[in-house]
Design a protein around this motif. Structure first.
Motif, mmCIF file in Angstrom:
data_model
loop_
_atom_site.group_PDB
_atom_site.id
_atom_site.type_symbol
_atom_site.label_atom_id
_atom_site.label_comp_id
_atom_site.label_asym_id
_atom_site.label_seq_id
_atom_site.Cartn_x
_atom_site.Cartn_y
_atom_site.Cartn_z
ATOM 1 N N ARG A 197 9.039 -45.128 -93.184
ATOM 2 C CA ARG A 197 9.509 -44.779 -91.846
ATOM 3 C C ARG A 197 8.853 -45.658 -90.784
ATOM 4 N N ALA A 198 7.540 -45.901 -90.900
ATOM 5 C CA ALA A 198 6.860 -46.738 -89.913
ATOM 6 C C ALA A 198 7.443 -48.150 -89.907
ATOM 7 N N ALA A 199 7.682 -48.712 -91.088
ATOM 8 C CA ALA A 199 8.254 -50.056 -91.165
ATOM 9 C C ALA A 199 9.669 -50.073 -90.607
ATOM 10 N N SER A 200 10.421 -49.012 -90.857
ATOM 11 C CA SER A 200 11.787 -48.941 -90.344
ATOM 12 C C SER A 200 11.797 -48.882 -88.820
ATOM 13 N N GLU A 201 10.870 -48.135 -88.221
ATOM 14 C CA GLU A 201 10.777 -48.074 -86.764
ATOM 15 C C GLU A 201 10.493 -49.449 -86.179
ATOM 16 N N ARG A 202 9.561 -50.178 -86.799
ATOM 17 C CA ARG A 202 9.250 -51.517 -86.309
ATOM 18 C C ARG A 202 10.464 -52.441 -86.423
ATOM 19 N N MET A 203 11.203 -52.306 -87.507
ATOM 20 C CA MET A 203 12.367 -53.156 -87.695
ATOM 21 C C MET A 203 13.423 -52.867 -86.636
ATOM 22 N N GLN A 204 13.708 -51.573 -86.365
ATOM 23 C CA GLN A 204 14.728 -51.225 -85.373
ATOM 24 C C GLN A 204 14.301 -51.674 -83.979
ATOM 25 N N THR A 205 13.008 -51.546 -83.666
ATOM 26 C CA THR A 205 12.526 -52.013 -82.367
ATOM 27 C C THR A 205 12.700 -53.517 -82.229
ATOM 28 N N SER A 206 12.411 -54.234 -83.294
ATOM 29 C CA SER A 206 12.554 -55.691 -83.268
ATOM 30 C C SER A 206 14.020 -56.101 -83.128
ATOM 31 N N THR A 251 9.791 -52.703 -95.591
ATOM 32 C CA THR A 251 10.615 -51.554 -95.952
ATOM 33 C C THR A 251 11.218 -51.732 -97.339
ATOM 34 N N ALA A 252 11.731 -52.946 -97.590
ATOM 35 C CA ALA A 252 12.322 -53.210 -98.906
ATOM 36 C C ALA A 252 11.274 -53.125 -100.013
ATOM 37 N N LYS A 253 10.065 -53.595 -99.723
ATOM 38 C CA LYS A 253 9.010 -53.566 -100.740
ATOM 39 C C LYS A 253 8.637 -52.128 -101.089
ATOM 40 N N LEU A 254 8.487 -51.313 -100.048
ATOM 41 C CA LEU A 254 8.134 -49.921 -100.317
ATOM 42 C C LEU A 254 9.285 -49.198 -101.020
ATOM 43 N N SER A 256 11.472 -50.587 -102.922
ATOM 44 C CA SER A 256 11.589 -51.094 -104.301
ATOM 45 C C SER A 256 10.554 -50.464 -105.217
ATOM 46 N N LEU A 257 9.423 -50.056 -104.652
ATOM 47 C CA LEU A 257 8.420 -49.386 -105.481
ATOM 48 C C LEU A 257 8.888 -48.012 -105.924
ATOM 49 N N MET A 258 9.843 -47.449 -105.171
ATOM 50 C CA MET A 258 10.370 -46.150 -105.558
ATOM 51 C C MET A 258 11.230 -46.248 -106.819
ATOM 52 N N SER A 259 11.888 -47.391 -106.999
ATOM 53 C CA SER A 259 12.770 -47.538 -108.165
ATOM 54 C C SER A 259 12.016 -47.434 -109.485
ATOM 55 N N PRO A 260 10.880 -48.152 -109.655
ATOM 56 C CA PRO A 260 10.137 -47.978 -110.915
ATOM 57 C C PRO A 260 9.661 -46.553 -111.131
ATOM 58 N N ALA A 261 9.318 -45.862 -110.022
ATOM 59 C CA ALA A 261 8.869 -44.481 -110.162
ATOM 60 C C ALA A 261 9.997 -43.605 -110.698
ATOM 61 N N VAL A 262 11.199 -43.826 -110.159
ATOM 62 C CA VAL A 262 12.348 -43.052 -110.633
ATOM 63 C C VAL A 262 12.660 -43.433 -112.090
ATOM 64 N N GLU A 263 12.577 -44.737 -112.366
ATOM 65 C CA GLU A 263 12.837 -45.170 -113.741
ATOM 66 C C GLU A 263 11.808 -44.583 -114.711
ATOM 67 N N LEU A 264 10.579 -44.457 -114.240
ATOM 68 C CA LEU A 264 9.541 -43.831 -115.070
ATOM 69 C C LEU A 264 9.938 -42.406 -115.420
ATOM 70 N N ALA A 265 10.420 -41.698 -114.408
ATOM 71 C CA ALA A 265 10.827 -40.320 -114.662
ATOM 72 C C ALA A 265 12.027 -40.267 -115.604
ATOM 73 N N VAL A 266 12.963 -41.208 -115.430
ATOM 74 C CA VAL A 266 14.191 -41.186 -116.225
ATOM 75 C C VAL A 266 13.913 -41.604 -117.673
#
Length: 621
Positions: A197-206, A251-254, A256-266
């Motif tokens: 969320r913090a990274a997204s706010e910075r991106m929208q402001t920019s 934002t993309a990096k954070l 993208s880290l969610m994908s391996p976590a979901v894949e771990l669960a799956v």
């Protein structure tokens, strides 16, 4: 104006970044669309319920095949379930998308209405390009949240709960192992959400800053090119682009880290079920059909859990955009409704004063005002503007002349003193009533994209052909009408780029005259005119003064010397009043101003032949 979804949700966003508050805020945004949200949720749940029934049918098929029973009825049932799931899912998704578009439409209507009515001070404090980006880019991002995330979160959670219940019924031990794997992934995802969320706010402001800087450069493009500043402007905007890029990459990096976590669960849960479940089948603790059903539910659990994780991440990103929208909606605006005591109309038609007027058209009594309270611009200005007379304001640059116009138009309210229209205090009148009495020709003449007729009738869309011909003749626009392809229907281009500066000024004058104002404000009306056109405009001003009061800001001696009254300002105060001949003997300041102009009789006039871009009004004195 009734509160829209944005108004109802406004208190909730605040600075709290918790997922609970973000979800609650997103839910409040659906106000007025709850029926559509409910229909979409029911359809999505119905489709998911049909999907949950499929593993049970598959279990029956596997078990029936082992007993050599007839399979085709079960196969037909499974195919029907597939089709039903696809149909309900498609309809539910359409309802969601339409709901999202409706919510964003309401937000954009509210934003546009708010931005057009902001107090003038707010335009001095905020860049217009950044405000525009909140209507466009931020609202677009928020549409994805309200059209996808909220229902995905609800339905995903409910479907996951249903799958878990059925998995618990089939094999509690395997479910426990799956739950431990999913919990580990959930911990990782939760730790990433705040950063997203913090990274997204910075991106929208920019992104908003990019729009503001680009609008700044394009609005002064001839100046930019003449001064060879293209590379500097590109570098300035490039810095904003780099900031947006960095925030977007984070934002993309954070995310993208969610994908391996979901894949771990799956994958982890799938492997655990496959290995442990296979051993239990071999040990006759479960049937093969039970294992197939459990595996299908484990795979079905992937989609709802993924949608939950994705929805939470999207909601957090959307809250960055919503916070910017909320800030814009919270900016102070002019009242859309006047107080009940406000006078809405004058006892006579504008532009047609009574034969014997006891009160002046406009009176200023000891007006004091400052854009910054610590730096006053007006320090006690007093004078009157009689009906059917021409009053000229003169003084050094920064004396407060343009500020007086801004107060008369009620763009700002004086810090003290009284402004009166026909003897009535402005505070007792509606702003609509005050502005209905005046028309203005700004020094920075505004010509909007459209036809010549669109510009002339901007303030009087119901004007007749005869009225148009009258003001065209008064403002000496016949040549422009003949020159433009299409005449009155000819396009003027962005900011009137097809017209010269003098022609734009005459278009603005004709537009003002078409409203037949009681008071006409002219800011440097001859600044872009050659000698011939200046003489003609001086005659026009005499004709106009027979119909209404004229208040003119002028620096040229030729403009003021025939005025009925001249008001001399210095340092935000009225230092002298009178006619030209009287002030030459009684006012040393006026005498110096006049002498300075008389030393330059040609006055180095700006040519009216070459189109030049209008300057941007800085809002100063």
């Amino acid at each position: 104006m009734t509160d829209g979804p944005a108004d109802q949700a406004r208190p909730a966003a605040g600075g709290d970044r918790s997922t609970r508050v973000a979800v609650a805020t997103t839910y409040r945004l659906t106000a007025g669309h709850r029926t559509a949200a409910l229909v979409a949720t029911v359809l999505t749940l119905a489709g998911s319920a049909v999907g949950l029934a499929q593993p049970l049918v598959a279990k029956q098929i596997v078990d029936a095949s082992g007993r050599e029973q007839v399979l085709w009825p079960l196969l037909l049932l499974l195919a029907a379930l597939f089709l039903a799931e696809a149909a309900t899912g498609a309809v539910g998704r359409f309802v969601l998308e339409r709901m999202g578009e409706g919510i964003v439409r309401g937000l954009r209507h509210g934003l546009v209405a708010r931005l057009l009515r902001l107090e003038m001070r707010e335009y001095d404090r905020h860049r217009s390009g950044d405000l525009i980006s909140r209507v466009t880019a931020d609202a677009t991002l928020l549409r994805e949240v309200v059209s996808q995330a909220l229902v995905d979160l609800v339905t995903g959670a409910l479907v996951a709960a249903g799958a878990i219940v059925l998995m618990l019924w089939i094999d509690p031990l395997l479910l426990l192992l799956v739950a431990l794997t999913v919990a580990a992934a959930a911990v990782i995802v939760a730790s990433l959400l705040r950063g997203i969320r913090a990274a997204s706010e910075r991106m929208q402001t920019s992104v908003g800053a990019i729009a503001a800087d680009l609008e700044r450069a394009l609005g002064a493009l001839p100046m930019v090119r003449v001064h060879r500043a293209e590379e500097r402007e590109a570098a300035r905007i490039g810095e904003r682009v780099e900031t947006a890029h960095s925030a977007g990459v984070r934002t993309a990096k954070l995310a993208s880290l969610m994908s391996p976590a979901v894949e771990l669960a799956v994958q982890g849960s799938f492997l655990i079920v496959l290995v442990i479940g296979g051993l239990r089948v071999n040990g006759d603790a479960n049937s093969l059909g039970d294992l197939v059903a459990f595996l299908l539910y484990a795979s079905y659990l992937v989609l709802p859990l993924s949608s939950v994780f994705r929805a939470v991440g999207l909601i957090q990103r959307g809250m960055g955009a919503y916070q910017r929208i909320e800030q814009a909606l919270a900016l102070p605006a002019e009242p859309s409704r006047e107080p009940p005591a406000a006078v809405r109309a004058f006892p006579r038609e504008p532009g047609r004063p009574a034969a014997a007027d006891r009160e002046p058209a406009l009176a200023l009594r000891n007006l004091r005002f400052g854009y910054d309270p610590d730096r006053p611009v007006l320090r006690g200005v007093s004078f009157t503007v009689p009906h059917r007379q021409q009053t000229a304001l003169v003084g050094r640059s920064g004396a407060g002349k343009s500020t007086i116009f801004a107060l008369v138009a009620r763009f700002y309210e004086p810090d003290s003193g009284t402004l009166l229209f026909d003897g009535l205090p402005a505070t007792a009148l509606s702003r609509t009533a005050c502005r209905g009495r005046i028309a203005a020709v700004d020094q920075n003449t505004h010509v909007v994209h459209g036809t010549l007729a669109d510009n002339l009738t901007y303030a009087a869309p119901g004007a007749t052909g005869a009225e148009l011909r009258r003001v065209i003749e008064l403002a000496q626009l016949e040549g422009v009408v003949r020159r433009l392809p299409g005449g009155l229907s000819g396009m003027l281009g962005e900011r009137g780029g097809t017209l010269s500066a003098g022609e734009r000024q005459r278009v603005a004058l004709a537009r003002a005259l078409l409203t037949r104002p009681a008071i006409l404000l002219l800011d440097e009306p001859t600044s872009h005119l050659d000698t011939i056109n200046e003489t003609a405009l001086t005659a026009v001003m005499k004709d106009v003064a027979r119909e209404c009061a004229l208040l003119v800001i002028a620096h040229r001696l030729s403009t003021v010397q025939h005025a009925d009254q001249i008001v001399v300002l210095d340092g935000g105060r009225t230092v002298a009043q009178g006619r030209h001949e009287d002030l030459l003997t009684s006012s040393p300041l006026y005498r110096r101003l006049a002498a300075g102009q008389m030393l330059r009789p040609a006055e180095a006039r700006t040519s009216a032949d070459a189109p030049t871009p209008p300057a941007v009004n800085p809002g100063g004195a």
